[in-house]
Design a protein around this motif. Structure first.
Motif, PDB file in Angstrom:
ATOM      1  N   ALA A 162       0.841  -1.210   0.000  1.00 10.60           N
ATOM      2  CA  ALA A 162       0.000   0.000   0.000  1.00 10.60           C
ATOM      3  C   ALA A 162       0.873   1.257   0.000  1.00 10.60           C
ATOM      4  O   ALA A 162       0.527   2.264  -0.612  1.00 10.60           O
ATOM      5  CB  ALA A 162      -0.922  -0.008   1.217  1.00 10.60           C
ATOM      6  N   GLU A 163       2.032   1.187   0.683  1.00 10.71           N
ATOM      7  CA  GLU A 163       2.896   2.356   0.752  1.00 10.71           C
ATOM      8  C   GLU A 163       3.704   2.552  -0.536  1.00 10.71           C
ATOM      9  O   GLU A 163       3.829   3.660  -1.041  1.00 10.71           O
ATOM     10  CB  GLU A 163       3.845   2.211   1.948  1.00 10.71           C
TER      11      GLU A 163
ATOM     12  N   PRO B  40       0.591   1.583  -4.379  1.00 13.77           N
ATOM     13  CA  PRO B  40      -0.823   1.509  -3.958  1.00 13.77           C
ATOM     14  C   PRO B  40      -1.769   0.942  -5.028  1.00 13.77           C
ATOM     15  O   PRO B  40      -2.851   0.463  -4.684  1.00 13.77           O
ATOM     16  CB  PRO B  40      -1.185   2.954  -3.599  1.00 13.77           C
ATOM     17  N   ASP B  41      -1.354   0.955  -6.310  1.00 14.60           N
ATOM     18  CA  ASP B  41      -2.238   0.426  -7.353  1.00 14.60           C
ATOM     19  C   ASP B  41      -2.140  -1.090  -7.481  1.00 14.60           C
ATOM     20  O   ASP B  41      -2.937  -1.709  -8.194  1.00 14.60           O
ATOM     21  CB  ASP B  41      -1.893   1.059  -8.716  1.00 14.60           C
TER      22      ASP B  41
END
Ligand SMILES: [Zn+2]
Length: 454
Positions: A350-351, A354-355
């Motif tokens: 996610a960091e 994120p895609d």
């Protein structure tokens, strides 16, 4: 101590006198197919085992699960005596490819001091040796030296999908002081082995998608982002070239090896040049300075199992793909759990990307029994009595098995004491068990029961 030796010597003499009969009987046992993957012969062999255990004075039952039954037997000598839970599995791998067997898989045959048959090593020959150890004690002394619970699974070769549920549900019937599994091989030198743990595993997939379709790398290159580059960049943030996992927080809780584990490892034989020659390696993975067994026992791994996307066929194809996938597994050491590492990987993805979609797959907890468990001196003495040499002590092995059901669900110390020769060819054609290893297995099982009562 002397009494222990005398009682045990009488049992050893009985085993020696019945050697040929025991070999004939284990061959009769493996003649019955019990292939879990194809659901062939499972219930028949479970019934046969219940009968066998009842014949040895056990209270026995084939207990239903959502699929193949568990064979559960119990013989309580006295509540003052320790109780050992002996675990094994009565299912076997499919015998394919049949044409590579020198003799048919379910027609056991002796060649060069070995019995050839599917399941003889993995695991029917090994738990049959335990049954014969029990029978020998009963024949000589009329009673067992300690209480015994027998648990034989019918789904080990298909990944033990119901054992955790079963152990949770029947914990009261499995209440033992320790668990002993005889499965897997001895050291390749034939030296006896005691294993205290296994690594766990957590698998996951990462998926990257960009455009709605694959495009021309000339017409759109530089405009459309490339999902393979997205994954390559993301993966590069997860492990350093120096071999350290760099997913934030993932390795933080890892418990370093204890002094007794380090000491046990220092005694393990290792021919690193032979390992390298066998695998065609000029060097080991990073980090360079880490010891061979340290790598396998005391550290988690992050392995890329496969990276897929775009075109990798013959010649050249100037495509800019619209999706890419990577599959990874993380081998877990204590106290890491699949849930913990999934949470850390998800946060890292996610960091950094994120895609990218994070998809957790299956996981299994690691398991470890402390090397200073009070049962260790007894196990050591038993192996010494049966084999004449001290066992090699493996704090952990690199692979994953559901030992956690005993150590974490039941909360009991669990030991693996294998009986098969290292070249048993389990899961392969011409599976075999050296007769001398089988007899050693019966002796080891007998010595263990005697030593545990001391
Ligand atoms: Zn197996």
């Amino acid at each position: 101590m002397t009494e222990t030796n005398e009682r045990l010597d009488a049992v050893f003499a009985h085993i020696e006198a019945n050697r040929d009969d025991f070999v004939t009987r284990v061959m009769d046992y493996v003649r019955h197919p019990s292939i879990s993957a194809h659901d062939i012969g499972i219930r028949e062999v479970a019934a046969l085992l219940v009968n066998h255990l009842e014949g040895l004075g056990f209270e026995a039952e084939a207990v239903a699960t959502r699929n193949h039954p568990m064979v559960l037997g119990k013989r309580i000598v006295s509540p003052d005596k320790p109780t050992v839970l002996l675990y094994g599995h009565y299912d076997v791998q499919p015998p394919d490819p049949l044409e590579l067997w020198e003799s048919p898989p379910f027609e056991p045959t002796i060649r060069n001091g070995r019995i050839y048959a599917r399941g003889i090593g993995d695991n029917k020959g090994q738990h049959f040796a335990q049954l014969l150890a029990i029978e020998s004690h009963l024949a000589v002394h009329g009673e067992l030296p300690c209480n015994v619970i027998f648990l034989l699974e019918g789904e080990e070769e298909i990944g033990s999908p119901h054992i955790a549920e079963f152990v949770r549900e029947h914990a009261d019937r499995l209440d033992a002081d320790l668990v002993v599994t005889s499965d897997g091989p001895l050291h390749e030198s034939g030296a006896p082995v005691v294993t205290f743990g296994v690594r766990g595993v957590a698998g996951f997939e990462l998926r990257a998608r960009t455009a709605s379709r694959d495009v021309h790398s000339g017409n759109f290159g530089g405009v459309v982002p490339n999902p393979l580059w997205t994954l390559v960049h993301l993966l590069a943030t997860m492990k350093s070239p120096e071999g350290e996992i760099t997913i934030a927080g993932l390795t933080e809780p890892v418990i370093p090896a204890t002094n007794s584990e380090r000491e046990a490892v220092s005694r393990l034989p290792l021919d690193l040049d032979a390992v390298k020659a066998d695998l065609g390696l000029t060097k080991l993975d990073e980090p360079r300075e880490r010891g061979y067994y340290d790598r396998l026992m005391f550290h988690p791994t992050l392995t890329i199992n496969g990276l897929h996307g775009g075109y990798a066929g013959p010649g050249m194809k100037t495509v800019l793909p619209c999706e890419a996938f990577v599959k990874c597994d993380i081998r877990l050491v204590e106290p890491l759990t699949p849930d913990y590492v999934f949470e850390k990987v998800a946060a890292h993805v996610a960091e950094h990307a994120p895609d990218v979609e994070f998809v957790p797959l299956n996981g299994m907890l690691p398991s470890k029994t402390p090397m200073d468990s009070p049962f260790v001196p007894h196990i050591r003495r038993a192996v010494l009595a049966a084999r004449g040499v001290e066992p090699l002590m493996y704090p952990t092995v690199g692979g994953s098995l559901p030992d956690y059901v005993f150590t974490k669900i039941l909360g009991k110390p669990a030991f693996v004491i294998p009986y098969a020769n290292a070249d048993e060819a389990n899961h392969a054609p011409n599976e075999n068990l050296e007769i001398v290893r089988f007899i050693d297995g019966i002796r080891t099982g007998a010595a263990l029961l005697q030593e545990l009562s001391a």
